[in-house]
Write a protein that holds these residues in place. Sequence first.
Motif: not given
Lengths: 96, 96, 152, 152
Positions: B24-28, C48, C131, C133
Amino acid sequence: MIESRSWPNIGLMPPSITVTVRLFASLREAAGAGEVDLELPAATPVGAVWSHLPAPLAGEDPPEGLRYALNATWTLPGAPLRDGDEVALVLPVSGG
Amino acid sequence: MIESRSWPNIGLMPPSITVTVRLFASLREAAGAGEVDLELPAATPVGAVWSHLPAPLAGEDPPEGLRYALNATWTLPGAPLRDGDEVALVLPVSGG
Amino acid sequence: MIALTADPIALDPLVEAVSDPEHGGLVTFLGTTRRETTLRPVEALVYEAYEELALAELRAIAAEAEARFDARVAIVHRTGRVAVGEPSVAVAASAGHRPAAFAACRHAIDELKRRAPIWKQDVHADGATSWQDGRGVVRPSPDPEHAHEPVR
Amino acid sequence: MIALTADPIALDPLVEAVSDPEHGGLVTFLGTTRRETTLRPVEALVYEAYEELALAELRAIAAEAEARFDARVAIVHRTGRVAVGEPSVAVAASAGHRPAAFAACRHAIDELKRRAPIWKQDVHADGATSWQDGRGVVRPSPDPEHAHEPVR
């Protein structure tokens, strides 16, 4: 400079004033009206208004927690009334 | 009673499993996909998944605060993976 | 009512969902991203979620608040693009009396922010995105498909 | 937005009144009289206000909360007959962050209940009425115009 009193009626009694008392909730119902005009001695303190209310209220003790407003502003029982003042007797509130 | 092992392929290597990694997010964005299928040795712990991710992620240290979910339930890094598992890498959250 | 939605959040359905004739207090929270979250102006947010786990977590948070405060709780969170100034999350909680309603609503939003697997991406006026995160990656504008560079 | 109204309260206008692009948290409170406030079922409420002073007091309460919590505050209170289950009061408060928004909303409703010259009359299913004003007078049903008897 010497003040001259301008009371129109000279005598032993202070001049009388007329004030409007606003009543709400059970006080309004007991008095049969939301507004009562009272003729009182000038400078009667706000806290003495209760004993001049129509029956049966005047015969009761003032309710615990009674507060006073003078011309739509909170006031204390010692505040002196002037002619034409509007005084409200504010019982413990229950809004919300 | 003696247990008999039922691994289909007998040898020095444990059998391999396929797991799906959710990102998800920046990993995606870094992986270019929200799901990556990995072939791993059976019983690989969840916490070892990071080093099998596509470049450039595998070369980075796992981010601080990374948590893991296994089949949509929170889990710990030591949990062993089984064939068909879905493991999610959950970075520090910022919802609200 | 526990939901993730791509549409603007209306408060009334949440209020209705937790209304109860035995409950005297009903508290709602609306969370809106402010124009300035960083030194760079933010124009929009993109949320997300890990939807399956986010819904499970929101249900667990609501159930905890309901049990602890004898309350009814509803939670809705936006996904996708959200303009600055539009709410991204709404919570409603009702209870017999107002202290419990306030506490249940506060508990739900605090736990949501702490636990729900949902991420926010800042979309800056210049088109750059980042992001929130914990990885600190900023994608500069205009959209270089695979570039990402750590900041700080 | 500070108002007394004889009409049902809609929350959205209060939310709009306190919305602010620099405010990230918005908390509302709806107060509803519960079916059971006493041992006798209550069917409706009648609210009476000393309107001039009530409005002044609500404005003062909102201004205090706004100054103390750097918030925007709106308050609307019903007057006249309110069915059980319908809100009698609504407060909305927005602030930069959610703790201040919660605190401002809580402060406003707490102070309103303590200070605003507004009284509630319970209307019981049997037609009896009683003002909640500390005098403990119950008017029995059917309506004897001038009767009033102290209880307890």
